[in-house]
Design a protein around this motif. Structure first.
Motif, mmCIF file in Angstrom:
data_model
loop_
_atom_site.group_PDB
_atom_site.id
_atom_site.type_symbol
_atom_site.label_atom_id
_atom_site.label_comp_id
_atom_site.label_asym_id
_atom_site.label_seq_id
_atom_site.Cartn_x
_atom_site.Cartn_y
_atom_site.Cartn_z
ATOM 1 N N ALA A 124 1.882 -8.686 0.613
ATOM 2 C CA ALA A 124 1.005 -7.524 0.709
ATOM 3 C C ALA A 124 1.788 -6.265 1.082
ATOM 4 O O ALA A 124 1.561 -5.196 0.512
ATOM 5 C CB ALA A 124 -0.099 -7.793 1.731
ATOM 6 N N ALA A 125 2.721 -6.394 2.040
ATOM 7 C CA ALA A 125 3.475 -5.225 2.483
ATOM 8 C C ALA A 125 4.453 -4.751 1.413
ATOM 9 O O ALA A 125 4.584 -3.552 1.155
ATOM 10 C CB ALA A 125 4.222 -5.561 3.774
ATOM 11 N N ALA A 126 5.144 -5.698 0.771
ATOM 12 C CA ALA A 126 6.120 -5.321 -0.254
ATOM 13 C C ALA A 126 5.450 -4.652 -1.441
ATOM 14 O O ALA A 126 6.040 -3.782 -2.099
ATOM 15 C CB ALA A 126 6.902 -6.549 -0.708
ATOM 16 N N ALA A 127 4.208 -5.023 -1.739
ATOM 17 C CA ALA A 127 3.504 -4.454 -2.890
ATOM 18 C C ALA A 127 3.143 -2.992 -2.687
ATOM 19 O O ALA A 127 2.826 -2.298 -3.673
ATOM 20 C CB ALA A 127 2.237 -5.262 -3.168
ATOM 21 N N THR A 128 3.183 -2.514 -1.451
ATOM 22 C CA THR A 128 2.787 -1.124 -1.168
ATOM 23 C C THR A 128 3.967 -0.234 -0.836
ATOM 24 O O THR A 128 3.772 0.904 -0.395
ATOM 25 C CB THR A 128 1.787 -1.088 0.006
ATOM 26 O OG1 THR A 128 2.403 -1.628 1.181
ATOM 27 C CG2 THR A 128 0.540 -1.900 -0.311
ATOM 28 N N THR A 129 5.184 -0.703 -1.025
ATOM 29 C CA THR A 129 6.363 0.077 -0.669
ATOM 30 C C THR A 129 6.649 1.168 -1.699
ATOM 31 O O THR A 129 6.132 1.156 -2.817
ATOM 32 C CB THR A 129 7.598 -0.832 -0.550
ATOM 33 O OG1 THR A 129 7.802 -1.509 -1.799
ATOM 34 C CG2 THR A 129 7.411 -1.864 0.559
ATOM 35 N N ASP A 130 7.501 2.095 -1.298
ATOM 36 C CA ASP A 130 7.874 3.190 -2.197
ATOM 37 C C ASP A 130 8.561 2.675 -3.454
ATOM 38 O O ASP A 130 8.403 3.262 -4.537
ATOM 39 C CB ASP A 130 8.801 4.171 -1.468
ATOM 40 C CG ASP A 130 8.077 4.959 -0.376
ATOM 41 O OD1 ASP A 130 6.835 5.048 -0.440
ATOM 42 O OD2 ASP A 130 8.761 5.482 0.525
ATOM 43 N N ALA A 131 9.326 1.603 -3.328
ATOM 44 C CA ALA A 131 10.036 1.068 -4.497
ATOM 45 C C ALA A 131 9.053 0.601 -5.569
ATOM 46 O O ALA A 131 9.241 0.877 -6.766
ATOM 47 C CB ALA A 131 10.947 -0.084 -4.072
ATOM 48 N N VAL A 132 8.005 -0.080 -5.161
ATOM 49 C CA VAL A 132 7.015 -0.566 -6.128
ATOM 50 C C VAL A 132 6.185 0.590 -6.665
ATOM 51 O O VAL A 132 5.869 0.648 -7.862
ATOM 52 C CB VAL A 132 6.121 -1.645 -5.485
ATOM 53 C CG1 VAL A 132 5.038 -2.092 -6.459
ATOM 54 C CG2 VAL A 132 6.966 -2.851 -5.075
ATOM 55 N N ARG A 133 5.837 1.535 -5.805
ATOM 56 C CA ARG A 133 5.095 2.706 -6.278
ATOM 57 C C ARG A 133 5.934 3.515 -7.268
ATOM 58 O O ARG A 133 5.415 4.038 -8.263
ATOM 59 C CB ARG A 133 4.674 3.580 -5.100
ATOM 60 C CG ARG A 133 3.479 3.028 -4.330
ATOM 61 C CD ARG A 133 2.878 4.097 -3.439
ATOM 62 N NE ARG A 133 3.813 4.460 -2.369
ATOM 63 C CZ ARG A 133 3.822 3.903 -1.176
ATOM 64 N NH1 ARG A 133 2.956 2.942 -0.890
ATOM 65 N NH2 ARG A 133 4.682 4.287 -0.249
ATOM 66 N N GLY A 134 7.241 3.614 -7.001
ATOM 67 C CA GLY A 134 8.106 4.319 -7.941
ATOM 68 C C GLY A 134 8.167 3.619 -9.285
ATOM 69 O O GLY A 134 8.169 4.271 -10.338
#
Length: 251
Positions: free
Chosen positions: A108-118
């Motif tokens: 859940a946390a990794a899915a909301t990181t800047d890397a995934v959003r980028g």
């Protein structure tokens, strides 16, 4: 002629709803794309299953390389704290400084990181992913057209029940109200044909690139084929029962 204002209301509701849905669909599929674009595994994962699928792919890729341990109890343990890309570093950061954490909150946390959003933003700009606003707008447009079709039926029945109309007049009233109803139902049918085969995340262009990916489900000796299957199909493509059990745990 008391039914004419009701007919105008029916046409207004149907026309506005159908126009809104069509504009939303055009915005969703209107971006130009590069036909020579080759999907990375992370891109394929996002287009197939969204941000959480990207996190799952990173977890399983690191576990495949023995840089991360995924226990059947649902815990992830860092072996190599040096991620090889931004997504892996996001996963390691989500696990935390202790180097161990339940898998569910890490996903859940990794899915909301800047890397995934980028990653998501790049796919949207390339015309391969559906913008978040467009996903909700199309769904709202479909609901609006359904409501308009219901309103047309209600207004038509009301017009037919008005007193003082001769038989021929009632037949003509039914025909006039059938037109906005046909428009609404036709728009819903087109939306179902055009939109439902597309995923929640991938635009039509993204869907075409996903369809071109090789399908090698169950091949656990080839890393690329294994990870491609995970990217496209998710954790259910994993053949190892222990790994599937690790992701099924809820903490």
């Amino acid at each position: 002629m008391f039914w004419v204002p009701l007919l105008l209301l029916a046409w207004s509701a149907a026309g506005a709803a159908c126009a809104s849905l069509c504009l939303a669909a055009v915005r969703t599929a209107g971006a130009d794309t590069d036909p020579a674009h080759e999907l990375t595994l992370y891109e394929a994962a996002f287009l197939s299953g969204g941000p959480v699928r990207v996190a799952d792919l990173a977890l399983l890729s690191m576990a495949r390389q023995r840089r991360l341990l995924l226990a059947h109890t649902g815990w992830a343990t860092v072996v190599d704290p040096h991620g090889r890309d931004d997504i892996e570093r996001s996963v390691i950061g989500a696990i935390g400084p202790r180097g161990q954490s339940p898998i569910a909150p890490v996903r859940a946390a990794a899915a909301t990181t800047d890397a995934v959003r980028g990653l998501a933003d790049r796919l949207v700009r390339a015309g391969l992913a559906v913008p978040a606003g467009a996903r909700t707008t199309v769904a709202a447009g479909v609901r609006q057209v359904r409501a308009a079709a219901t309103a047309v039926v209600v207004l038509g029945v009301t017009a037919l029940l008005l007193p003082g109309e001769p038989g021929l007049e009632r037949y003509l009233i039914a025909c006039w109200f059938a037109l906005p109803l046909v428009l609404s139902l036709g728009c819903l049918a087109l939306a179902r044909i055009e939109a439902h085969p597309c995923s929640r995340w991938a635009s039509p262009a993204g869907q075409r690139l996903l369809a071109a990916l090789p399908r090698h489900r169950g091949d656990h000796t080839d890393d690329r084929a294994y990870l491609t299957a995970v990217a496209v199909h998710g954790v259910r493509a994993v053949g190892e029962p222990e790994l599937r059990a690790a992701f099924d745990r809820r903490h």
